[in-house]
Write an enzyme that holds these catalytic residues in place. Structure first.
Site, PDB file in Angstrom:
ATOM      1  N   GLU A 105       0.785  -1.116  -0.037  1.00 23.32           N
ATOM      2  CA  GLU A 105      -0.059   0.100  -0.089  1.00 23.32           C
ATOM      3  C   GLU A 105       0.860   1.224   0.061  1.00 23.32           C
ATOM      4  O   GLU A 105       1.822   1.415   0.968  1.00 23.32           O
ATOM      5  CB  GLU A 105      -0.984  -0.134   1.096  1.00 23.32           C
ATOM      6  N   ASP A 160      17.089  -6.520  -1.366  1.00 28.42           N
ATOM      7  CA  ASP A 160      17.835  -5.890  -2.543  1.00 28.42           C
ATOM      8  C   ASP A 160      19.157  -5.091  -2.220  1.00 28.42           C
ATOM      9  O   ASP A 160      19.908  -4.656  -2.865  1.00 28.42           O
ATOM     10  CB  ASP A 160      16.921  -5.078  -3.393  1.00 28.42           C
ATOM     11  N   MET A 207      16.633 -12.388  -7.782  1.00 28.11           N
ATOM     12  CA  MET A 207      15.740 -11.183  -7.807  1.00 28.11           C
ATOM     13  C   MET A 207      16.734  -9.899  -7.799  1.00 28.11           C
ATOM     14  O   MET A 207      17.893  -9.858  -7.436  1.00 28.11           O
ATOM     15  CB  MET A 207      15.069 -11.186  -6.252  1.00 28.11           C
ATOM     16  N   HIS A 219      14.901  -6.296  -9.425  1.00 30.18           N
ATOM     17  CA  HIS A 219      14.262  -5.556 -10.854  1.00 30.18           C
ATOM     18  C   HIS A 219      15.209  -4.416 -11.322  1.00 30.18           C
ATOM     19  O   HIS A 219      15.462  -4.184 -12.389  1.00 30.18           O
ATOM     20  CB  HIS A 219      12.843  -5.224 -10.396  1.00 30.18           C
ATOM     21  N   ARG A 241      18.762 -24.298 -20.465  1.00 26.87           N
ATOM     22  CA  ARG A 241      17.433 -24.459 -19.598  1.00 26.87           C
ATOM     23  C   ARG A 241      17.575 -23.082 -18.676  1.00 26.87           C
ATOM     24  O   ARG A 241      18.611 -22.452 -18.194  1.00 26.87           O
ATOM     25  CB  ARG A 241      17.594 -25.457 -18.570  1.00 26.87           C
ATOM     26  N   ILE A 256      11.960 -17.813  -2.999  1.00 25.53           N
ATOM     27  CA  ILE A 256      12.550 -18.488  -1.568  1.00 25.53           C
ATOM     28  C   ILE A 256      13.719 -17.421  -1.285  1.00 25.53           C
ATOM     29  O   ILE A 256      14.175 -17.714  -0.162  1.00 25.53           O
ATOM     30  CB  ILE A 256      13.262 -20.022  -1.986  1.00 25.53           C
TER      31      ILE A 256
HETATM   32  O1  F6P Z   1      11.954  -5.594  -3.328  1.00 23.00           O
HETATM   33  C1  F6P Z   1      12.401  -7.099  -2.952  1.00 23.00           C
HETATM   34  C2  F6P Z   1      11.899  -7.817  -4.175  1.00 23.00           C
HETATM   35  O2  F6P Z   1      11.961  -9.105  -3.510  1.00 23.00           O
HETATM   36  C3  F6P Z   1      12.662  -7.691  -5.418  1.00 23.00           C
HETATM   37  O3  F6P Z   1      13.918  -8.038  -5.362  1.00 23.00           O
HETATM   38  C4  F6P Z   1      11.771  -8.347  -6.342  1.00 23.00           C
HETATM   39  O4  F6P Z   1      11.945  -7.854  -7.562  1.00 23.00           O
HETATM   40  C5  F6P Z   1      10.385  -7.797  -5.877  1.00 23.00           C
HETATM   41  O5  F6P Z   1      10.440  -7.638  -4.316  1.00 23.00           O
HETATM   42  C6  F6P Z   1       9.255  -8.778  -5.994  1.00 23.00           C
HETATM   43  O6  F6P Z   1       8.213  -8.411  -5.443  1.00 23.00           O
HETATM   44  P1  F6P Z   1       6.842  -9.255  -5.316  1.00 23.00           P
HETATM   45  O7  F6P Z   1       7.040 -10.163  -4.249  1.00 23.00           O
HETATM   46  O8  F6P Z   1       5.723  -8.353  -5.029  1.00 23.00           O
HETATM   47  O9  F6P Z   1       6.446 -10.127  -6.511  1.00 23.00           O
END
Ligand code: F6P
Length: 354
Positions: free
Chosen positions: A73, A133, A175, A177, A272, A279
């Protein structure tokens, strides 16, 4: 003094250790009243709270996730888009009706931006940075990062055995973005062949060349770690709008699949894709994150005692400190392509696709 604590944005290991650090210090040492607010700013909009005492804050140090729940939010979002929103007013009203003297906001960049805006509207706010991150500007570390790096490193290593058996190329998505700190650190720790980051646009031909070189030296498999936001040189030249449209056109298929397809046009090897996924945010915090989250929490409680509001707790040059929330708002801490970590990785033969 009555304190409200909330966690907002994506969860990460170590949030509970922070809640415990702030809460126990505030209750046991400073005689404050502490309440937890459920589901981030949603709980503040709905006055969804729970009381904490010393006992209820025990047994959560090593627990992953957040006992308060979280949400993405953003109460100012509509305000930013359309010039009007009642949510900030509702939050201010509820803050007053709940009798709060300060709000502790545990969250990443989005949360700290909201925290800064609420602070500018007159609420007493303390921010504590959390995100796997590690991209919050102003702090060298955000707890949750090391736990995620450990999981990502193990994931990459476990892929390696099957990649080796089948002499395959694996594109493993990690992870991140907008920033590639997890991918960079885990990639180095796992000894991958290529690391593709949002901060260093890649040329797919360079990645293909690495695979061929591996084969020439007798290494029949290749591991490529790519961050969720890895970007090709061509795409990095697109306008923000066009790039967004391109990402949307993938229809939920992530960048790792695109990289695998681009590679398959250049090499005959079996390829692949593996996605490390959520996780990386799951499970219990590693000891370093429990340690750091506890220190961040205690420091946050000290700021409360000193009524030093409008601040974000940070880790700067091996010391816990605080900076004004206004300094960090809207900024990200990116991987510096020229940094020692990137250059050390290159010395180990890792390509960044440049
Ligand atoms: O901000 C942490 C994070 O795990 C990022 O690394 C990732 O891009 C994003 O959140 C994923 O978000 P959600 O859990 O909303 O899919």
């Amino acid at each position: 003094m009555k304190i409200g604590i909330l966690s907002s944005g994506g969860d990460c290991p170590g949030i509970n250790a922070t809640i415990r650090g702030v809460g126990k210090t505030a209750i046991m040492h400073y005689g404050m009243e502490v309440v937890g607010i459920h589901s981030g700013f949603v709980g503040l909009l709905n006055k969804d709270i729970q009381s904490f005492d010393e006992r209820s804050l025990s047994g959560i140090l090593n627990l992953g996730g957040t006992i308060l729940g979280t949400s993405r939010e953003k109460p100012f979002r509509k305000l930013l888009a359309s010039g009007e929103s009642e949510k900030p007013q509702v939050i201010i009203q509820n803050y007053e009706e709940l009798g709060l003297d300060c709000l502790v906001c545990i969250g990443g960049n989005g949360t700290q931006k909201t925290a800064g805006m609420l602070s500018a509207l007159g609420l007493n706010i303390i921010g504590v940075p959390k995100t796997i991150d590690n991209d919050t500007w102003g702090t060298d570390y955000t707890f949750g990062f090391q736990s995620a790096v450990d999981i990502a490193t193990n994931y990459l290593n476990e892929i390696e055995t099957t990649a080796k058996s089948h002499s395959r190329v694996f594109v493993v998505e990690i992870m991140g973005h907008k920033v590639g700190h997890i991918c960079l650190q885990a990639g180095i720790a796992a000894g991958v062949d290529a690391i593709l980051l949002p901060e260093i646009p890649y040329d797919i031909k360079v990645v293909a060349k690495k695979i061929k070189e591996n084969q020439k030296t007798g290494k029949e498999y290749t591991i490529i770690a790519c961050a969720e936001g890895a970007i090709s040189e061509e795409d990095s030249l697109l306008s923000k709008k066009k790039y967004k449209a391109k990402v949307a056109s993938r229809q939920g298929r992530s960048v790792a699949y695109e990289i695998a397809e681009q590679l398959q046009e250049l090499i005959p090897n079996e390829i692949r894709v593996a996605l490390a996924g959520h996780i990386q945010r799951g499970g219990n915090p590693c000891s370093y994150d429990r340690f750091m989250a506890t220190r961040f929490g205690v420091y946050g409680a000290n700021l409360l005692l000193n009524k030093d509001f409008g601040k974000l707790v940070v880790f700067d040059k091996n010391e816990i400190k605080a900076i004004p929330l206004s300094e960090t708002a809207g900024k990200l801490k990116f991987v510096d392509p020229e940094c020692e970590v990137v250059s050390s990785a290159k010395k180990m033969g890792i390509t960044f696709g440049e």
